[in-house]
Design an enzyme around this catalytic site. Structure first.
Site, mmCIF file in Angstrom:
data_model
loop_
_atom_site.group_PDB
_atom_site.id
_atom_site.type_symbol
_atom_site.label_atom_id
_atom_site.label_comp_id
_atom_site.label_asym_id
_atom_site.label_seq_id
_atom_site.Cartn_x
_atom_site.Cartn_y
_atom_site.Cartn_z
ATOM 1 N N TYR A 205 -1.648 0.639 0.217
ATOM 2 C CA TYR A 205 -0.287 -0.020 0.048
ATOM 3 C C TYR A 205 0.966 0.445 1.167
ATOM 4 O O TYR A 205 1.380 -0.166 2.102
ATOM 5 C CB TYR A 205 0.470 -0.111 -1.250
ATOM 6 C CG TYR A 205 1.691 -0.989 -1.216
ATOM 7 C CD1 TYR A 205 1.655 -2.234 -1.404
ATOM 8 C CD2 TYR A 205 3.032 -0.306 -1.259
ATOM 9 C CE1 TYR A 205 2.803 -3.011 -1.479
ATOM 10 C CE2 TYR A 205 3.911 -0.849 -1.301
ATOM 11 C CZ TYR A 205 3.948 -2.354 -1.547
ATOM 12 O OH TYR A 205 5.231 -3.059 -1.768
ATOM 13 N N THR A 240 10.160 -5.174 -11.121
ATOM 14 C CA THR A 240 9.715 -6.788 -10.932
ATOM 15 C C THR A 240 8.366 -6.791 -11.682
ATOM 16 O O THR A 240 7.805 -5.559 -12.113
ATOM 17 C CB THR A 240 9.317 -6.716 -9.375
ATOM 18 O OG1 THR A 240 8.385 -5.977 -8.956
ATOM 19 C CG2 THR A 240 10.599 -6.867 -8.717
#
Length: 322
Positions: A205, A240
């Site tokens: 990532y 989130t």
């Protein structure tokens, strides 16, 4: 090499704790100018990928609340429709539309771009928000590592195919790519699909996000005469659904300290609203200001020299015209 990686991780942790949390946002917001966010953008068309939850949802809602026509690009039709209805209700703006597309698939992106082009609408703002952190190595049906497919290949393909519609919106056109401070821990590498080592989703990532920042620099230079501004940004550490799923231990240990999705999306909306004369194309933004792309002594800055090689490979994978 081990010491350098350790230093990067340590420096990132300290820098992040001081700046990327909710407290960091509150501190930085003391310098914000409220009038910057009071601009209205009726008649502007904004495309937001990954818009059904988290930062993408908050960005779409923020743009819709300021009068924009918003196209929400979502993978799941049901969740996308639910999010669309909520935004229409909360903002009173009915000019919000759902486009269904799986950003991990080059073929789906091409199909979406083709059908969207038939609307013949200028795209004033493209927000490349769709992102993924998958901890286990997973291949897409097209044969690409999943994180890379969404974060890099999908972002690249979507942006390149939207260029003709962005050009229709010049000189106001902008591409805003949601990167991550995680990229501070990684130099640019040509090992795009994490081939030679034991797979590490967090590191992959970070590598993907480093590519997005370097890509933004390259796009800004390559297309500087097209009237399109390119910006990457870091939303900070936000609470989130994606973070809770991909980084559960991080999410738990920082409970109460993470930013809201709205705080994470703040700089996206700010970038979309500002006159381009106030912005620097190719730059990396954080909390409404230009931010460094490299931490001191991290040894990542020279790695951006590899971006041409990376782009050649990604372009070939996307099978786009030269």
């Amino acid at each position: 090499m081990f010491l350098l990686k350790t230093w990067r991780s340590t420096a990132f942790g300290v820098y992040g704790y001081m700046n990327f949390t909710k407290n960091g946002f509150i501190e930085h917001s003391k310098k914000f100018k409220p009038e910057d966010m009071q601009l209205q953008i009726e008649g502007k068309n904004c495309v937001v990928t990954g818009a059904n939850s988290g930062i993408g949802y908050a960005a779409a809602e923020g743009l819709a609340s300021r009068g924009a026509t918003v196209y929400m690009v979502c993978r799941n039709k049901e969740r996308g429709q639910e999010a669309l209805s909520k935004i229409q209700t909360s903002t009173g703006n009915q000019n919000v539309y759902l486009e269904v597309c799986d950003l991990s698939s080059v073929n789906e992106i091409k199909s979406f771009a083709s059908s969207f082009a038939s609307k013949d609408v200028p795209v004033h703002v493209l927000v490349n928000n769709a992102g993924l952190l998958e901890n286990k190595r997973t291949a897409t049906p097209e044969g690409f590592e999943l994180n890379f497919a969404v974060n890099v290949l999908g972002t690249y393909t979507m942006t390149e195919l939207m260029l003709p519609l962005l050009e229709k919106a010049t000189p106001d056109a902008k591409v805003i790519t949601v990167a991550s401070g995680g990229m501070y821990t990684s130099p640019l590498t040509t090992d795009l699909q994490f081939s030679g080592e034991k797979f590490d989703g967090v590191e992959q990532y970070a590598r993907n996000k480093r590519i997005q920042v370097a890509l933004t620099e390259k796009w800004a230079d390559k297309y500087k005469n097209k009237g399109i501004g390119f910006y990457s940004m870091h939303p900070g550490w936000a609470e989130t659904p994606g973070v809770a799923k991909s980084l559960p231990s991080f999410s738990e240990s920082f409970a109460g300290k993470l930013r809201t999705s709205e705080q994470g999306a703040d700089t996206i909306v700010w970038l979309a609203l500002q006159p381009k004369e106030k912005l620097v194309s190719g730059s990396f933004y954080f909390d409404r200001a230009e931010a460094p792309k490299h931490l001191k002594l991290a040894g990542t800055s020279k790695s951006h020299d590899l971006i041409d090689s990376v782009i050649d490979t990604v372009h070939s994978m996307a099978a786009l015209d030269p």
